[in-house]
Design an enzyme around this catalytic site. Structure first.
Site, mmCIF file in Angstrom:
data_model
loop_
_atom_site.group_PDB
_atom_site.id
_atom_site.type_symbol
_atom_site.label_atom_id
_atom_site.label_comp_id
_atom_site.label_asym_id
_atom_site.label_seq_id
_atom_site.Cartn_x
_atom_site.Cartn_y
_atom_site.Cartn_z
ATOM 1 N N TYR A 1 0.837 -1.202 0.000
ATOM 2 C CA TYR A 1 0.000 0.000 0.000
ATOM 3 C C TYR A 1 0.877 1.259 0.000
ATOM 4 C CZ TYR A 1 -4.026 -2.971 1.258
ATOM 5 O OH TYR A 1 -5.010 -3.932 1.285
ATOM 6 N N LEU B 1 -18.475 -1.552 -0.180
ATOM 7 C CA LEU B 1 -19.180 -0.640 -1.086
ATOM 8 C C LEU B 1 -18.684 -0.789 -2.522
ATOM 9 C CD1 LEU B 1 -19.290 2.585 1.142
ATOM 10 C CD2 LEU B 1 -20.941 0.703 1.002
ATOM 11 N N LYS C 1 -22.665 7.114 -5.399
ATOM 12 C CA LYS C 1 -22.004 8.346 -5.845
ATOM 13 C C LYS C 1 -21.791 8.385 -7.358
ATOM 14 C CE LYS C 1 -18.030 7.521 -3.579
ATOM 15 N NZ LYS C 1 -16.628 7.661 -3.132
ATOM 16 N N SER D 1 -12.261 8.407 3.371
ATOM 17 C CA SER D 1 -11.339 9.511 3.084
ATOM 18 C C SER D 1 -11.677 10.760 3.881
ATOM 19 C CB SER D 1 -11.333 9.827 1.577
ATOM 20 O OG SER D 1 -12.646 10.087 1.127
#
EC number: 1.1.1.-
Length: 367
Positions: free
Chosen positions: A90, A246, A254, A325
């Site tokens: 990551y 999600l 979204k 976020s």
């Protein structure tokens, strides 16, 4: 409009709980709320993890600032979340650095945290990736240095490695556990056959078997977690830690009008996600999400909360990893716990009817 009660006083869950309860806080309103028990055993191990965990993929060391990462991790910890997941790959190791810096700065008791990392893609050299004894030991040592920790609670094999004998991988995982570098080990993106092979090797040579598989699980990806992993859980005790509830934001709603700026699908390197959303299948999924939105409104929650609660309703899932976020996203996602008791069998059946993708095991066909 969505109700403002997303982060309000939570309902008590009907989960099998015996450990110390977490405390739900609402930073919006400032006062601690009623205690809520939401811990589960990781597989059939004795390790207690919060049913929601915070992941660091894309966000830590990349999409968000270090200050925001600290804010999110503090919010999560204050809300009873004890599970924090990362990987050597990551942000090319920076996610581990950020996570480690936060843990050190906050001064949280190490024994109160469950820190997990994943090993496979370390560096560019041929010997810096894979699941060889060399890379598992060297990779985990490097991860621990970045995290500034003596050990991780679970080290995951971040994908299967066809170039390394299974016995070598299982022996290396057993070694790092025996050396105190990890408490447990698990797998990620492994097939049921590969997990079963690792278990068989462990039993044959008196080594330590994996306790958990990290798997993608959401409303549009169900087969592995709902059919394959439950069989492994009952046979050998391997649990499920799931990610992307999600579907990289697809289920959040979204993307129903295209690709908004600053969303994950707009980021460099995520053209695959953009293509997926704009495909014919993506449009069909958005149509189904509009129907699911009506169910969410009826239950007094948001679509993301419904989607996360839907993942949590699966008894085989030990923990669902969240990505966020900003603080609003995280608190909204944590609010999914309040939706879980509302998911009656009739609501779940209604959701299945809309999705039209419920997988069936051999047992279902026989009965």
């Amino acid at each position: 409009m969505y109700p403002e009660s997303t982060t309000g006083s939570p309902a008590r869950l009907s989960l099998r709980q015996t450990g110390s309860p977490g405390m739900i806080y609402s930073t919006r309103y400032g006062s601690p709320k009623r205690q809520l028990q939401f811990y589960r055993n990781l597989g059939k191990s004795g390790l207690r993890v919060s049913c929601l965990g915070l992941g660091t993929w894309v966000t830590f060391g990349g999409q968000i600032t270090d200050e925001m990462a600290e804010h999110l991790m503090t919010l999560a910890y204050d809300n009873g979340i004890n599970l924090f997941d990362t990987a050597e790959v990551y942000a090319a190791g920076k996610a581990e650095v950020v996570l480690g810096n936060i843990i050190k700065k906050k001064g949280w008791r190490r024994s109160s945290l469950v820190i997990t990392t994943k090993i496979f893609w370390g560096g560019k050299a041929e010997t810096e990736r894979g699941l060889s004894r060399k890379h598992i030991i060297e990779g985990l040592k490097a991860s621990l240095e970045r995290l500034q920790l003596e050990y991780v609670d679970v080290v995951f094999a971040n994908r299967p490695d066809p170039n390394t004998p299974m016995e070598e991988t299982v022996r290396a995982m057993t070694h790092v556990i025996n050396q105190g570098m990890a408490m447990y080990w698990g797998t990620s993106r492994w097939s049921s056959m590969e997990i079963m092979e690792a278990y068989s090797v462990a039993r044959q040579f008196n080594l330590i078997p994996p306790i958990c598989e990290q798997a993608e699980y959401h409303m549009f990806q169900r087969e592995k977690v709902e059919v394959q992993l439950p069989e492994l859980f009952h046979k050998i005790g391997v649990g499920a830690m799931t990610w992307s509830p999600l579907a990289c934001g697809i289920v959040s709603g979204k993307y129903d009008s295209g690709i908004p700026p600053y969303s994950r699908a707009s980021l460099k390197g995520y053209q695959w996600l953009k293509d997926k959303i704009l495909s014919e299948e993506g449009r069909r999924q958005q149509a189904k999400l509009k129907e699911l939105q009506a169910i969410a409104e009826r239950l007094g929650c948001t679509l993301p909360q419904l989607a996360i609660a839907w993942c949590l309703r699966n008894e085989g899932v030990s923990s669902v990893l969240l990505g966020a976020s900003n603080a609003e996203q995280l608190m909204e996602n944590i609010g999914a716990i309040q939706v879980l008791p509302k998911l009656s069998s009739s609501i779940v059946h209604e959701i299945d009817s809309i999705l039209g993708n419920k997988p069936y095991s051999k047992k279902d066909y026989r009965s």
